[in-house]
Design an enzyme around this catalytic site. Structure first.
Site, PDB file in Angstrom:
ATOM      1  CE1 TYR A 242      53.119  39.639  46.557  1.00  0.00           C
ATOM      2  CE2 TYR A 242      50.896  40.171  45.809  1.00  0.00           C
ATOM      3  CZ  TYR A 242      52.075  40.536  46.435  1.00  0.00           C
ATOM      4  OH  TYR A 242      52.198  41.808  46.945  1.00  0.00           O
TER       5      TYR A 242
HETATM    6  O1  LIG Z   1      47.782  45.351  44.595  1.00  0.00           O
HETATM    7  C1  LIG Z   1      48.517  44.406  44.799  1.00  0.00           C
HETATM    8  O2  LIG Z   1      48.533  43.819  45.842  1.00  0.00           O
HETATM    9  C2  LIG Z   1      49.401  43.905  43.697  1.00  0.00           C
HETATM   10  O3  LIG Z   1      49.535  44.945  42.750  1.00  0.00           O
HETATM   11  C3  LIG Z   1      50.289  44.601  41.630  1.00  0.00           C
HETATM   12  O4  LIG Z   1      49.682  43.529  40.935  1.00  0.00           O
HETATM   13  P1  LIG Z   1      48.696  43.869  39.739  1.00  0.00           P
HETATM   14  O5  LIG Z   1      47.515  44.644  40.210  1.00  0.00           O
HETATM   15  O6  LIG Z   1      48.426  42.591  39.053  1.00  0.00           O
HETATM   16  O7  LIG Z   1      49.575  44.889  38.880  1.00  0.00           O
HETATM   17  P2  LIG Z   1      50.194  44.770  37.430  1.00  0.00           P
HETATM   18  O8  LIG Z   1      51.032  43.565  37.321  1.00  0.00           O
HETATM   19  O9  LIG Z   1      50.817  46.059  37.127  1.00  0.00           O
HETATM   20  O10 LIG Z   1      48.911  44.574  36.509  1.00  0.00           O
HETATM   21  C4  LIG Z   1      47.932  45.622  36.412  1.00  0.00           C
HETATM   22  C5  LIG Z   1      46.860  45.227  35.436  1.00  0.00           C
HETATM   23  O11 LIG Z   1      47.452  45.103  34.132  1.00  0.00           O
HETATM   24  C6  LIG Z   1      47.117  43.842  33.584  1.00  0.00           C
HETATM   25  N1  LIG Z   1      48.229  43.401  32.746  1.00  0.00           N
HETATM   26  C7  LIG Z   1      49.426  43.086  33.297  1.00  0.00           C
HETATM   27  C8  LIG Z   1      50.486  42.711  32.526  1.00  0.00           C
HETATM   28  C9  LIG Z   1      50.306  42.629  31.128  1.00  0.00           C
HETATM   29  O12 LIG Z   1      51.230  42.297  30.363  1.00  0.00           O
HETATM   30  N2  LIG Z   1      49.095  42.945  30.619  1.00  0.00           N
HETATM   31  C10 LIG Z   1      48.042  43.328  31.380  1.00  0.00           C
HETATM   32  O13 LIG Z   1      46.970  43.604  30.865  1.00  0.00           O
HETATM   33  C11 LIG Z   1      46.851  42.931  34.753  1.00  0.00           C
HETATM   34  O14 LIG Z   1      45.988  41.880  34.355  1.00  0.00           O
HETATM   35  C12 LIG Z   1      46.221  43.884  35.738  1.00  0.00           C
HETATM   36  O15 LIG Z   1      44.866  43.967  35.483  1.00  0.00           O
HETATM   37  C13 LIG Z   1      51.678  44.193  42.044  1.00  0.00           C
HETATM   38  O16 LIG Z   1      52.420  43.776  40.913  1.00  0.00           O
HETATM   39  C14 LIG Z   1      51.666  43.107  43.071  1.00  0.00           C
HETATM   40  O17 LIG Z   1      52.978  42.876  43.518  1.00  0.00           O
HETATM   41  C15 LIG Z   1      50.760  43.442  44.213  1.00  0.00           C
HETATM   42  O18 LIG Z   1      51.361  44.396  45.015  1.00  0.00           O
END
Ligand SMILES: O=C(O)[C@H]1O[C@H](OP(=O)(O)OP(=O)(O)OC[C@H]2O[C@@H](n3ccc(=O)[nH]c3=O)[C@H](O)[C@@H]2O)[C@H](O)[C@@H](O)[C@H]1O
Length: 431
Positions: A242
């Site tokens: 991504y």
């Molecule tokens: O800023 C971005 O550019 C991206 O932001 C977002 O990605 P992330 O920051 O990864 O958000 P998100 O999935 O909500 O996980 C948040 C936290 O929860 C943790 N997480 C996640 C899932 C889970 O089951 N458990 C968990 O601990 C996980 O490890 C993380 O630490 C958008 O989805 C992406 O499309 C893109 O726009």
């Protein structure tokens, strides 16, 4: 030797060697004559049915063509009316990904201040398309026409630019999600690379060329350890496909700016959340599971360090998008040729105060008044990064970007929306 056909269907009854009386012969002849007539009728009916079916399929494919989801006089009328500007000095904006989370909010904000907005969305099923349809209905209620179509459809894009002289394109259509890239890598290439190029080709050929603002991602900082992340920091160590496609998008955008004089602004969004959000994101899926009494999986970094995100509330992101559109400057090209240099910009849009994932869960528990069943595991190697933190001084300087919503306040608004949208307030659960 008689052929099989001759034996079954003799051309003359005389070929039958039957030792019978004359009467028997006459009866047989009558009988045979009527059998062959029936056979001819049957053949005729089969031919008739076949031609009816092929005519039907022709009509079907014809009506499919004529009832395509875009095109036609009425369709163009809707497009033009939706693009109409209702304030002096306003803009007319094509919003891709309009039925997405950020797309919906940005479209509404533009419309509210009098800008013209036409939405485009492919309504794919990466997450529940009924939520996208509900967002579309919301946009329709505010006079925003959303076309069901793909940014890879060059003919549709050309038709749109023929119908309207868009001043701006807010490009938010993308395959989102960091971890899903391992399951469906091609969908990222299709939307974030091929789709972006198709859109930029249409923009470069449009007359006048629009200015473009588009969604990059905080994920481009990848394994970078300098905090807070600044636009000048290295972005050559993506941790997920991504992130790699968003980084590639930034380079592709630069090329189109350089060759064709397109004004392009890339926005690095930091984990955007809020009402009408994305069900695949942690804050949303945690809420759903907590309310349904199901466990949630909380990832933890190496050495038991909590993961953290610079969670950014949707209203702040919308302000950043509008600020970027307002200051984007003009594209300089025409007829597909550059006529002079045009702005090329990249901005972080974050909140500047990272919060750990366990803290996010605590806030949700308090707003939902339900204790979460937590399953804490070490972060799998699936594209995740341990933390994000935005330096927003560039956006602040350029268009006064200043986020004002902390996670506690923003999640309260999200939870209120969630409970209402999924019917918890009416005493029933629909999810
Ligand atoms: O800023 C971005 O550019 C991206 O932001 C977002 O990605 P992330 O920051 O990864 O958000 P998100 O999935 O909500 O996980 C948040 C936290 O929860 C943790 N997480 C996640 C899932 C889970 O089951 N458990 C968990 O601990 C996980 O490890 C993380 O630490 C958008 O989805 C992406 O499309 C893109 O726009």
């Amino acid at each position: 030797m008689p052929s099989l056909e001759d034996e079954l269907f003799p051309s003359t009854p005389g070929k039958f060697k039957i030792e019978r009386s004359n009467t028997m012969n006459r009866q047989f002849h009558r009988c045979f004559t009527s059998t062959s007539t029936m056979f001819l009728w049957a053949l005729f009916l089969v031919a008739l049915t076949a031609s009816y079916l092929s005519f039907q399929s022709f009509v079907d494919s014809g009506s499919r063509y004529f009832s395509a989801s875009w095109g036609g006089i009425q369709w163009e009328k809707h497009v033009r009316s939706s693009a109409q500007i209702h304030r002096s000095g306003g803009m007319s904006v094509l919003v891709t990904g309009a039925a997405g989370f950020v797309g919906t909010h940005v479209s509404l904000a533009l419309k509210k201040r009098g800008d013209g907005v036409v939405g485009l969305d492919n309504f794919n099923n990466y997450y529940d398309p009924s939520l996208k349809k509900a967002r579309k209905a919301l946009l329709n209620n505010h006079g925003i026409f959303v076309i069901e179509g793909d940014i890879n459809d060059a003919k549709l894009l050309a038709k749109l630019f023929d119908a309207v002289a868009f001043t701006h394109v807010m490009h938010l259509a993308a395959q989102a999600g960091v971890r899903y890239a391992m399951q469906n890598p091609h969908s990222y290439v299709h939307s974030n690379i091929a789709g972006l190029v198709t859109l930029l080709e249409a923009c470069k050929s449009a007359n006048p060329q629009p200015s473009i603002v588009w969604a990059s991602s905080s994920s481009v900082y990848g394994l970078n350890e300098n905090v807070p992340f600044s636009e000048a920091d290295r972005t050559d160590q993506p941790a997920s496909l991504y992130a790699a496609t968003k980084k590639a998008g930034e380079e592709i955008a630069h090329t189109y700016n350089h060759i064709y004089g397109l004004s392009i602004t890339g926005l690095r969004f930091f984990t955007v959340y809020g009402p009408w959000g994305r069900p695949d994101m942690a804050y949303f899926s945690f809420t759903r599971n907590i309310l349904q009494g199901k466990p949630i999986t909380v990832y933890r970094g190496k050495n038991h360090v909590d993961l953290a995100r610079d969670f950014t509330y949707i209203d702040d992101i919308v302000k950043g998008c509008l600020g970027s559109l307002d200051t984007s400057g003009k594209s300089t090209g025409s007829g597909g040729k550059k006529r002079g240099p045009a702005p090329y910009r990249i901005f972080n849009l974050g909140n500047t105060s990272p919060v750990t994932v366990p803290k996010l869960v605590n806030i949700l528990e308090r707003h939902l008044k339900v204790k979460a069943k937590k399953n804490v595991i070490e972060m799998p190697g699936n594209g995740d990064v341990p933390f994000t933190h935005a330096n927003i001084s560039s956006a602040q300087k350029e268009f006064g970007y200043r986020p004002t919503t902390d996670l506690q306040t923003g999640l309260k608004k999200f939870v209120r929306w969630y409970l209402s949208y999924y019917g918890y307030n009416r005493g029933k659960r629909v999810n």
